[in-house]
Design a protein around this motif. Structure first.
Motif, PDB file in Angstrom:
ATOM      1  N   ALA A 102       0.842  -1.212   0.000  1.00 40.51           N
ATOM      2  CA  ALA A 102       0.000   0.000   0.000  1.00 40.51           C
ATOM      3  C   ALA A 102       0.872   1.255   0.000  1.00 40.51           C
ATOM      4  N   MET A 103       2.030   1.171   0.677  1.00 42.27           N
ATOM      5  CA  MET A 103       2.950   2.316   0.677  1.00 42.27           C
ATOM      6  C   MET A 103       3.566   2.511  -0.709  1.00 42.27           C
ATOM      7  N   LYS A 104       3.785   1.391  -1.390  1.00 47.74           N
ATOM      8  CA  LYS A 104       4.443   1.471  -2.709  1.00 47.74           C
ATOM      9  C   LYS A 104       3.560   2.203  -3.729  1.00 47.74           C
ATOM     10  N   VAL A 105       2.244   2.119  -3.511  1.00 54.25           N
ATOM     11  CA  VAL A 105       1.324   2.811  -4.421  1.00 54.25           C
ATOM     12  C   VAL A 105       1.596   4.318  -4.414  1.00 54.25           C
ATOM     13  N   HIS A 106       2.078   4.831  -3.267  1.00 58.49           N
ATOM     14  CA  HIS A 106       2.317   6.278  -3.155  1.00 58.49           C
ATOM     15  C   HIS A 106       3.620   6.729  -3.820  1.00 58.49           C
ATOM     16  N   LEU A 107       4.437   5.783  -4.282  1.00 53.80           N
ATOM     17  CA  LEU A 107       5.675   6.198  -4.982  1.00 53.80           C
ATOM     18  C   LEU A 107       5.288   6.860  -6.302  1.00 53.80           C
ATOM     19  N   PHE A 108       6.133   7.781  -6.744  1.00 52.00           N
ATOM     20  CA  PHE A 108       5.833   8.464  -8.009  1.00 52.00           C
ATOM     21  C   PHE A 108       5.894   7.469  -9.157  1.00 52.00           C
ATOM     22  N   PRO A 109       4.905   7.500 -10.067  1.00 47.08           N
ATOM     23  CA  PRO A 109       5.008   6.636 -11.250  1.00 47.08           C
ATOM     24  C   PRO A 109       6.118   7.134 -12.175  1.00 47.08           C
ATOM     25  N   LYS A 110       6.557   6.272 -13.071  1.00 42.10           N
ATOM     26  CA  LYS A 110       7.714   6.661 -13.902  1.00 42.10           C
ATOM     27  C   LYS A 110       7.411   7.834 -14.827  1.00 42.10           C
ATOM     28  N   GLU A 111       6.111   8.082 -15.084  1.00 35.94           N
ATOM     29  CA  GLU A 111       5.745   9.215 -15.960  1.00 35.94           C
ATOM     30  C   GLU A 111       6.041  10.559 -15.282  1.00 35.94           C
ATOM     31  N   THR A 112       6.219  10.518 -13.956  1.00 35.76           N
ATOM     32  CA  THR A 112       6.449  11.778 -13.217  1.00 35.76           C
ATOM     33  C   THR A 112       7.789  12.406 -13.597  1.00 35.76           C
ATOM     34  N   TYR A 113       8.785  11.567 -13.849  1.00 34.58           N
ATOM     35  CA  TYR A 113      10.139  12.109 -14.043  1.00 34.58           C
ATOM     36  C   TYR A 113      10.262  12.967 -15.307  1.00 34.58           C
ATOM     37  N   PRO A 114       9.705  12.493 -16.470  1.00 33.65           N
ATOM     38  CA  PRO A 114       9.744  13.401 -17.631  1.00 33.65           C
ATOM     39  C   PRO A 114       9.005  14.713 -17.365  1.00 33.65           C
ATOM     40  N   ARG A 115       7.902  14.637 -16.588  1.00 34.30           N
ATOM     41  CA  ARG A 115       7.161  15.865 -16.252  1.00 34.30           C
ATOM     42  C   ARG A 115       8.031  16.787 -15.408  1.00 34.30           C
ATOM     43  N   LEU A 116       8.716  16.207 -14.430  1.00 35.46           N
ATOM     44  CA  LEU A 116       9.592  17.013 -13.567  1.00 35.46           C
ATOM     45  C   LEU A 116      10.708  17.659 -14.377  1.00 35.46           C
ATOM     46  N   MET A 117      11.191  16.912 -15.373  1.00 39.00           N
ATOM     47  CA  MET A 117      12.291  17.432 -16.195  1.00 39.00           C
ATOM     48  C   MET A 117      11.868  18.690 -16.959  1.00 39.00           C
ATOM     49  N   PHE A 177       5.751  21.169  -6.684  1.00 33.42           N
ATOM     50  CA  PHE A 177       5.244  19.812  -6.940  1.00 33.42           C
ATOM     51  C   PHE A 177       5.605  18.867  -5.782  1.00 33.42           C
ATOM     52  N   ILE A 178       6.840  18.950  -5.335  1.00 36.54           N
ATOM     53  CA  ILE A 178       7.278  18.053  -4.248  1.00 36.54           C
ATOM     54  C   ILE A 178       6.626  18.449  -2.928  1.00 36.54           C
ATOM     55  N   GLN A 179       6.431  19.762  -2.748  1.00 34.37           N
ATOM     56  CA  GLN A 179       5.780  20.236  -1.516  1.00 34.37           C
ATOM     57  C   GLN A 179       4.334  19.742  -1.405  1.00 34.37           C
ATOM     58  N   GLU A 180       3.713  19.542  -2.568  1.00 34.49           N
ATOM     59  CA  GLU A 180       2.314  19.102  -2.537  1.00 34.49           C
ATOM     60  C   GLU A 180       2.195  17.582  -2.486  1.00 34.49           C
ATOM     61  N   SER A 181       3.306  16.886  -2.511  1.00 33.28           N
ATOM     62  CA  SER A 181       3.262  15.412  -2.534  1.00 33.28           C
ATOM     63  C   SER A 181       3.407  14.865  -1.115  1.00 33.28           C
ATOM     64  N   LYS A 182       3.732  13.588  -1.022  1.00 40.71           N
ATOM     65  CA  LYS A 182       3.853  12.936   0.299  1.00 40.71           C
ATOM     66  C   LYS A 182       5.062  13.457   1.100  1.00 40.71           C
ATOM     67  N   ASP A 231       7.694  20.651   5.622  1.00 37.39           N
ATOM     68  CA  ASP A 231       7.212  21.561   6.683  1.00 37.39           C
ATOM     69  C   ASP A 231       8.133  21.511   7.898  1.00 37.39           C
ATOM     70  N   GLU A 232       8.600  20.303   8.201  1.00 35.46           N
ATOM     71  CA  GLU A 232       9.446  20.120   9.377  1.00 35.46           C
ATOM     72  C   GLU A 232      10.811  20.795   9.202  1.00 35.46           C
ATOM     73  N   MET A 233      11.338  20.714   7.982  1.00 42.34           N
ATOM     74  CA  MET A 233      12.692  21.222   7.754  1.00 42.34           C
ATOM     75  C   MET A 233      12.697  22.694   7.323  1.00 42.34           C
TER      76      MET A 233
END
Lengths: 363, 86
Positions: A37-52, A62-67, A73-75
């Motif tokens: 169930a935790m693995k489902v929250h990993l970014f799918p491979k399509e995310t990386y081209p989008r990030l690029m 984008f990262i701030q809005e993710s898991k 917030d802590e750091m």
């Protein structure tokens, strides 16, 4: 319950050498399903081209809005910009892996804890390297991933010491002390090698004779990792023209496909013959199109080898769904995700070319 | 009535009594074994379902359904035991 789990983490004294903890108390069904169930929250491979295609601010948002939001917030009080993201990624990785120790029981807990000692060694090496090059405590703490048996505050205390002698004397109770006490200030590479070898020797000690299926699977996973590490070292040595047998000291014993004898034989071969020899190994399919006698960069080969390891973990986790392999697969995938995000963000911040960054990614 | 006939009737009664006892044992075994089997599987599925639910609360419905599916095993056991003793 949580208090008990935390106490168990801090006082793992009940563990015996040879990994003789009872198997009956392992909670494979709970842990593997939760990890899936935790693995489902990993970014799918399509995310990386989008990030690029995003700029640095968009990526940060984008990262701030993710898991990773909680970690950011802590750091956010202490860091900003790219440093904030990198620290948040490290923090999230540490929290995720510590959670795996907390939710597992019995033999499973023992194997995961042993696997995660990799981070204890990583952190000790980071602190020693930091002291070697006179880095500040803050700079050292930026690279700390407290995902093993030692706590973040312990590393903070170590990093705040003025000299490496003080760091080592603080670790007098640790299992690494017999190696660390040999550090003279100029043999850091040797100490790092010894720590890595100790890590794998301890892992095999815990696996023991590997009578149970899970220990066999864990042993196979570890051996594949050793193969990949040895092959990367071998590529670096061959590329630099280093064929002296004394470099065999850099290799780790216990690989599944390549024994030390095979590696020693390959170390002697010219680069073309070495590549021809690699055709006999299962990783060849993954690296065949990027390996050639006139190749310049090894980064793409290394990312392909990491991909090979990731793929083999994923396929094993499908064959053995209620075992340790899905958990190891998750740990590898999570670590890979954090590495990929770090590569993209640092690469973009340093204005590196998209093609170069893409080469480093393991997708 | 001769002694042989009395002995034969006693033997027949004993066999009839024994078969009733064996039937009861069979029925008990059918319920208890299936009860243990379904309890074991429900424990495993329940653990897995709780693990999944901890990460994603929306899986509660699916988890609940999957957890009670092995209950059918004990229902079959109950039906078989009722057939045995009827």
């Amino acid at each position: 319950m949580e208090l008990l789990q935390k106490l168990r983490r801090y006082y793992p004294g009940s563990r015996k050498k040879g990994g003789s903890r009872k198997k009956g108390s392992s909670n494979y069904a709970y842990t593997t399903t939760r990890v899936r169930a935790m693995k489902v929250h990993l970014f799918p491979k399509e995310t990386y081209p989008r990030l690029m295609n995003m700029d640095l601010n968009e990526m940060t948002r984008f990262i701030q809005e993710s898991k990773y939001k909680d970690a950011i917030d802590e750091m956010a009080r202490n860091y900003k910009g790219v440093d904030l993201i990198e620290n948040a990624l490290n923090r999230n990785l540490a929290v995720t892996f510590t959670k795996l120790i907390d939710i597992s029981e019995g033999e499973l807990n023992l194997l995961i804890s042993e696997q995660l000692k990799e981070y204890d060694i990583w952190n000790i090496k980071t602190i020693l390297r930091g002291k070697y090059c006179n880095a500040s405590t803050e700079e050292i703490m930026e690279a700390i991933v407290a995902a093993g048996s030692m706590h973040y505050t312990e590393f903070a205390e170590l990093a705040s010491k003025d000299t490496y002698q003080e760091v080592i004397s603080e670790l007098v109770e640790s299992e690494y002390y017999p190696i660390l006490e040999q550090y003279t200030g100029d043999n850091l590479d040797d100490i790092e090698n010894q720590l890595d070898k100790k890590y794998y020797a301890d892992l095999f000690d815990v696996i023991g004779l590997a009578k149970s299926k899970d220990r066999k699977l864990f042993a196979n996973f570890t051996r594949t990792g050793i193969d990949v590490k040895n092959l990367m070292t071998l590529f670096r040595l061959k590329k630099s023209g280093m064929t002296d047998p004394e470099y065999m000291d850099l290799m780790i014993d216990g690989g599944s496909q390549m024994t030390l004898v095979d590696i020693e034989r390959m170390l002697d071969l010219p680069f073309e013959e070495f590549i021809a020899e690699l055709e006999n190994y299962p990783c060849w399919d993954e690296i065949s199109d990027v390996v050639s006698s006139d190749m310049e960069s090894l980064s793409i080969v290394e990312s392909r080898l990491k991909k090979y390891r990731l793929k083999s973990a994923i396929s094993s986790s499908r064959f053995y769904p209620l075992s340790i392999v899905p958990i190891m697969d998750y740990m590898l995938s999570k670590k890979n995700e954090v590495n990929n995000l770090r590569i993209i963000i640092r690469g973009k911040a340093a204005n590196l070319g998209d093609d170069f960054i893409r080469e480093q990614l393991v997708i | 009535m001769s002694t042989e006939v009395v002995a034969a009737e006693t033997a027949v009664n004993t066999v009839v009594d024994n078969s009733a006892g064996l039937k009861a044992i069979g029925a008990a075994l059918a319920v208890s074994a299936t009860g243990f089997a379904s309890a074991w599987t429900e424990k495993e599925i329940g653990c897995a379902a709780i693990g999944a639910m901890t990460e994603n609360e929306n899986l509660f419905g699916k988890g609940l359904i999957l957890t009670v599916i092995p209950e059918t095993i004990v229902i079959f056991g109950l039906v078989v035991s009722l057939l045995i003793i009827s």
